[in-house]
Design a protein around this motif. Structure first.
Motif, PDB file in Angstrom:
ATOM      1  N   ASP A  36       0.792  -0.754   0.182  1.00 49.73           N
ATOM      2  CA  ASP A  36       0.053   0.224   0.280  1.00 49.73           C
ATOM      3  C   ASP A  36       0.597   1.298   0.029  1.00 49.73           C
ATOM      4  O   ASP A  36       2.446   0.733  -0.327  1.00 49.73           O
ATOM      5  N   TRP A  45       0.657  -1.946   4.391  1.00 54.29           N
ATOM      6  CA  TRP A  45       0.091  -3.178   3.067  1.00 54.29           C
ATOM      7  C   TRP A  45      -1.336  -3.001   2.815  1.00 54.29           C
ATOM      8  O   TRP A  45      -2.059  -2.916   4.224  1.00 54.29           O
ATOM      9  N   LEU A  46      -2.100  -3.706   1.931  1.00 52.49           N
ATOM     10  CA  LEU A  46      -3.301  -4.367   1.942  1.00 52.49           C
ATOM     11  C   LEU A  46      -3.468  -5.499   1.898  1.00 52.49           C
ATOM     12  O   LEU A  46      -3.039  -6.041   1.148  1.00 52.49           O
ATOM     13  N   PRO A  91      -9.158  -4.510  -3.265  1.00 54.29           N
ATOM     14  CA  PRO A  91      -8.802  -4.454  -1.442  1.00 54.29           C
ATOM     15  C   PRO A  91     -10.377  -5.086  -0.781  1.00 54.29           C
ATOM     16  O   PRO A  91     -11.540  -4.995  -0.898  1.00 54.29           O
ATOM     17  N   THR A 117      -6.502  -1.656   4.632  1.00 54.47           N
ATOM     18  CA  THR A 117      -5.275  -1.004   3.753  1.00 54.47           C
ATOM     19  C   THR A 117      -5.326  -0.985   4.914  1.00 54.47           C
ATOM     20  O   THR A 117      -5.294  -0.038   5.950  1.00 54.47           O
ATOM     21  N   GLY A 118      -3.557  -0.312   4.237  1.00 57.08           N
ATOM     22  CA  GLY A 118      -3.217   0.780   5.848  1.00 57.08           C
ATOM     23  C   GLY A 118      -2.708  -0.132   6.846  1.00 57.08           C
ATOM     24  O   GLY A 118      -1.998   0.248   7.765  1.00 57.08           O
TER      25      GLY A 118
END
Length: 67
Positions: free
Chosen positions: A9, A14-15, A24, A33-34
């Protein structure tokens, strides 16, 4: 085959990506996400386990209906 996977991400986060929708993944309508690496890995493992359980349940349901 695993349905859920990780992708980078923004800002080193990371997602979790749903391999069916190529979007996502969401949990309770919240996009995954995030996340940091450990959290994202845990979410991928959890979602793939749940997907395997749902798939097995559908298979057993089809077998029961065929009897």
């Amino acid at each position: 085959m695993r349905r859920y996977n990780l992708r980078h991400d923004v800002d080193g986060k990371w997602l979790v990506v749903d391999g069916v929708t190529v979007q996502p993944a969401k949990l309770d309508d919240v996009p995954l996400t995030g996340m940091g690496w450990p959290e994202a890995c845990d979410m991928v493992a959890l979602l793939n386990c749940l997907d395997a359980i749902e798939s097995a349940a559908r298979d057993y349901e089809a077998l029961a209906a065929a009897e």
